[in-house]
Scaffold this motif. Structure first.
Motif, PDB file in Angstrom:
ATOM      1  N   GLN A 126       0.826  -1.202   0.000  1.00  0.00           N
ATOM      2  CA  GLN A 126       0.000   0.000   0.000  1.00  0.00           C
ATOM      3  C   GLN A 126       0.863   1.256   0.000  1.00  0.00           C
ATOM      4  OE1 GLN A 126      -2.818   0.384   3.318  1.00  0.00           O
ATOM      5  NE2 GLN A 126      -4.406   0.893   1.827  1.00  0.00           N
ATOM      6  N   GLN A 127       1.475   1.591   1.136  1.00  0.00           N
ATOM      7  CA  GLN A 127       2.301   2.797   1.194  1.00  0.00           C
ATOM      8  C   GLN A 127       3.311   2.680   2.329  1.00  0.00           C
ATOM      9  OE1 GLN A 127      -0.422   6.004   1.908  1.00  0.00           O
ATOM     10  NE2 GLN A 127      -0.871   5.385   3.993  1.00  0.00           N
ATOM     11  N   ASN A 180      10.628   0.765   2.311  1.00  0.00           N
ATOM     12  CA  ASN A 180      10.494   1.893   3.228  1.00  0.00           C
ATOM     13  C   ASN A 180      11.769   2.736   3.280  1.00  0.00           C
ATOM     14  OD1 ASN A 180       7.956   2.271   5.015  1.00  0.00           O
ATOM     15  ND2 ASN A 180       9.606   3.192   6.205  1.00  0.00           N
TER      16      ASN A 180
END
Length: 209
Positions: A126-127, A180
């Motif tokens: 997703q993010q 990330n």
């Protein structure tokens, strides 16, 4: 053996364990159907799914009148039910490599909880997270990097020469850091990038669309 197979997965396709079962089926080129289970609305707690899954979890594989849950059990069942040479083996052929792969799979499932909490699979599918790793998350990340670096060469090749499902599982855990933009050695980034471009992995990602 009949390939009347259905794989039950989470409806958002966020479960890494459902992904591993999906990748195994895809790599073995076995036809299968997908049924989506809405975990948000507790569809996995219905009596029908509980009866099918036994543990009420995803993924669950139904093969005719038999069903089994837990991704590691599904993967081993598929290799036994649809063996080489007619189907690709998703676990290594060598006895010792297979034992090492199972060791790695078990460790990735049972350990590194602070890393999974700081970098959940939404980071991958997703993010990214804006939060830094916690001290315990940093320790878990370093443990993961130490283990992965001891197994993966400088070129970022597969763990055991030929690809195995353990490569997908290790790459996903490392990708919690890579995507990330947390510090990861270049060889491990190369390894993750190669594993992530594998067609079976990309087929899972496309399901999210």
């Amino acid at each position: 053996m009949s390939s009347n197979l259905t794989l039950y997965v989470d409806s958002r396709f966020f479960s890494p364990y459902a992904m591993f079962a999906f990748v195994a089926l895809t790599e073995k080129k076995i036809p299968f159907a997908i049924e989506k289970i809405d975990l948000v609305n507790n569809a996995h707690h219905t009596s029908g799914y509980q009866h099918l899954s036994l543990t009420g979890r995803v993924p669950t594989l139904a093969h005719g009148d038999f069903s089994v849950s837990e991704s590691s059990a599904i993967i081993e069942y598929l290799d036994d039910a649809f063996p080489a040479p007619h189907h690709l083996a998703v676990l290594p052929a060598s006895l010792r490599d297979r034992a090492r792969a199972r060791q790695l799979q078990a460790w990735l499932r049972s350990d590194l909880m602070p890393l999974r909490e700081d970098r959940p699979t939404t980071v991958i599918f997703q993010q990214p997270s804006a939060l830094p790793l916690s001290p315990s998350g940093q320790a878990a990340a370093q443990q993961l990097i130490t283990v992965a670096s001891s197994l993966i060469n400088d070129a970022g090749d597969n763990l055991f020469g030929a690809w195995s499902i353990a490569d997908t599982e290790l790459a996903l855990m490392l990708n919690r850091l890579v995507l990330n933009q947390d510090p990861v050695p270049p060889s491990l980034k190369t390894y993750v990038a190669r594993q992530w471009q594998r067609p079976s992995v990309q087929a899972w990602i496309r399901q999210q669309g």
